[in-house]
Design an enzyme around this catalytic site. Structure first.
Site, PDB file in Angstrom:
ATOM      1  N   HIS A 238       0.881  -1.114   0.140  1.00 33.59           N
ATOM      2  CA  HIS A 238      -0.025  -0.052  -0.126  1.00 33.59           C
ATOM      3  C   HIS A 238       0.811   1.213   0.105  1.00 33.59           C
ATOM      4  O   HIS A 238       2.206   1.158   0.064  1.00 33.59           O
ATOM      5  CB  HIS A 238      -1.038  -0.063   1.197  1.00 33.59           C
ATOM      6  CG  HIS A 238      -0.454  -0.137   2.434  1.00 33.59           C
ATOM      7  ND1 HIS A 238       0.693   0.626   3.142  1.00 33.59           N
ATOM      8  CD2 HIS A 238      -0.365  -1.086   3.623  1.00 33.59           C
ATOM      9  CE1 HIS A 238       1.192   0.151   4.172  1.00 33.59           C
ATOM     10  NE2 HIS A 238       0.318  -1.040   4.447  1.00 33.59           N
TER      11      HIS A 238
HETATM   12  P1  TYD Z   1      -1.887  -2.958   7.952  1.00 32.95           P
HETATM   13  O1  TYD Z   1      -0.969  -1.841   8.128  1.00 32.95           O
HETATM   14  O2  TYD Z   1      -3.166  -3.118   6.904  1.00 32.95           O
HETATM   15  O3  TYD Z   1      -0.953  -4.105   7.610  1.00 32.95           O
HETATM   16  P2  TYD Z   1      -0.236  -4.784   6.348  1.00 32.95           P
HETATM   17  O4  TYD Z   1      -0.393  -3.792   5.124  1.00 32.95           O
HETATM   18  O5  TYD Z   1       1.143  -5.125   6.258  1.00 32.95           O
HETATM   19  O6  TYD Z   1      -1.235  -5.901   5.825  1.00 32.95           O
HETATM   20  O7  TYD Z   1      -2.446  -3.355   9.412  1.00 32.95           O
HETATM   21  C1  TYD Z   1      -3.030  -4.766   9.696  1.00 32.95           C
HETATM   22  C2  TYD Z   1      -3.913  -4.500  10.601  1.00 32.95           C
HETATM   23  O8  TYD Z   1      -3.545  -3.922  11.761  1.00 32.95           O
HETATM   24  C3  TYD Z   1      -5.019  -3.408  10.308  1.00 32.95           C
HETATM   25  O9  TYD Z   1      -6.342  -4.055  10.043  1.00 32.95           O
HETATM   26  C4  TYD Z   1      -5.190  -2.262  11.178  1.00 32.95           C
HETATM   27  C5  TYD Z   1      -4.142  -2.600  12.249  1.00 32.95           C
HETATM   28  N1  TYD Z   1      -3.159  -1.811  12.609  1.00 32.95           N
HETATM   29  C6  TYD Z   1      -3.749  -0.845  13.653  1.00 32.95           C
HETATM   30  O10 TYD Z   1      -4.797  -0.921  14.521  1.00 32.95           O
HETATM   31  N2  TYD Z   1      -2.567  -0.016  14.132  1.00 32.95           N
HETATM   32  C7  TYD Z   1      -1.615   0.145  13.596  1.00 32.95           C
HETATM   33  O11 TYD Z   1      -0.890   0.971  13.871  1.00 32.95           O
HETATM   34  C8  TYD Z   1      -1.299  -0.602  12.549  1.00 32.95           C
HETATM   35  C9  TYD Z   1      -0.032  -0.435  11.815  1.00 32.95           C
HETATM   36  C10 TYD Z   1      -2.099  -1.649  12.225  1.00 32.95           C
END
Ligand code: TYD
Length: 135
Positions: A50
């Site tokens: 992303h």
């Molecule tokens: P995400 O940033 O979507 O991870 P990736 O892009 O590696 O798949 O984060 C995964 C999940 O974690 C997302 O559904 C929301 C949660 N999250 C939080 O609640 N707080 C945060 O600071 C982060 C980074 C993620």
């Protein structure tokens, strides 16, 4: 800094063990609002496909190794992180994906913002469209 870049963090090498540190706004170009870490990644998994609209971040391989692939809509670059004294600075508006995690790797991410799901661009075609309108 508006392109991804490796930041060489301070390091104190010592026979007792090495030490590195980060001071916000001094070693990295933002103040730290949040920190999170990625661990226990099964072999072959990919994380973080992303871009962020406004969030700046620094990614450090605290342990083990992984690759961060960054794209700006025109070019692509792969940074292999495998030292805990290197950080990859990723400015806003860059597509980034993390892959090739080694066993027991630990990715530390320092972020300039609180978690905000609306700051994410998760669709690569939408990202390309956004970049083409921006230039
Ligand atoms: P995400 O940033 O979507 O991870 P990736 O892009 O590696 O798949 O984060 C995964 C999940 O974690 C997302 O559904 C929301 C949660 N999250 C939080 O609640 N707080 C945060 O600071 C982060 C980074 C993620």
């Amino acid at each position: 800094m508006n392109t991804p870049a490796i930041i060489d963090l301070p390091r104190f090498e010592d026979p007792r063990g090495n030490l590195s540190f980060i001071e916000q706004s001094k070693h990295i170009p933002f103040t730290i609002k949040r920190t999170y870490w990625i661990y226990d990644v099964p072999g072959g998994e990919v994380r973080g496909g992303h871009a962020f609209l406004s969030q700046k971040e620094l990614i450090v391989a605290l342990s083990g190794s992984f690759d961060v692939v960054v794209k700006n809509g025109l070019a692509e670059e792969t940074f292999s992180l495998n030292r805990s004294y290197y950080g990859l600075y990723v400015p806003p508006g860059i597509w980034r994906q993390m892959a090739n995690f080694s066993t027991n790797s630990l990715a530390l991410v320092l972020s300039s913002t609180d978690y905000d799901k609306d700051d994410y661009v998760r669709d690569f075609n939408a990202y390309l469209k956004m970049k083409s309108h921006a230039s």
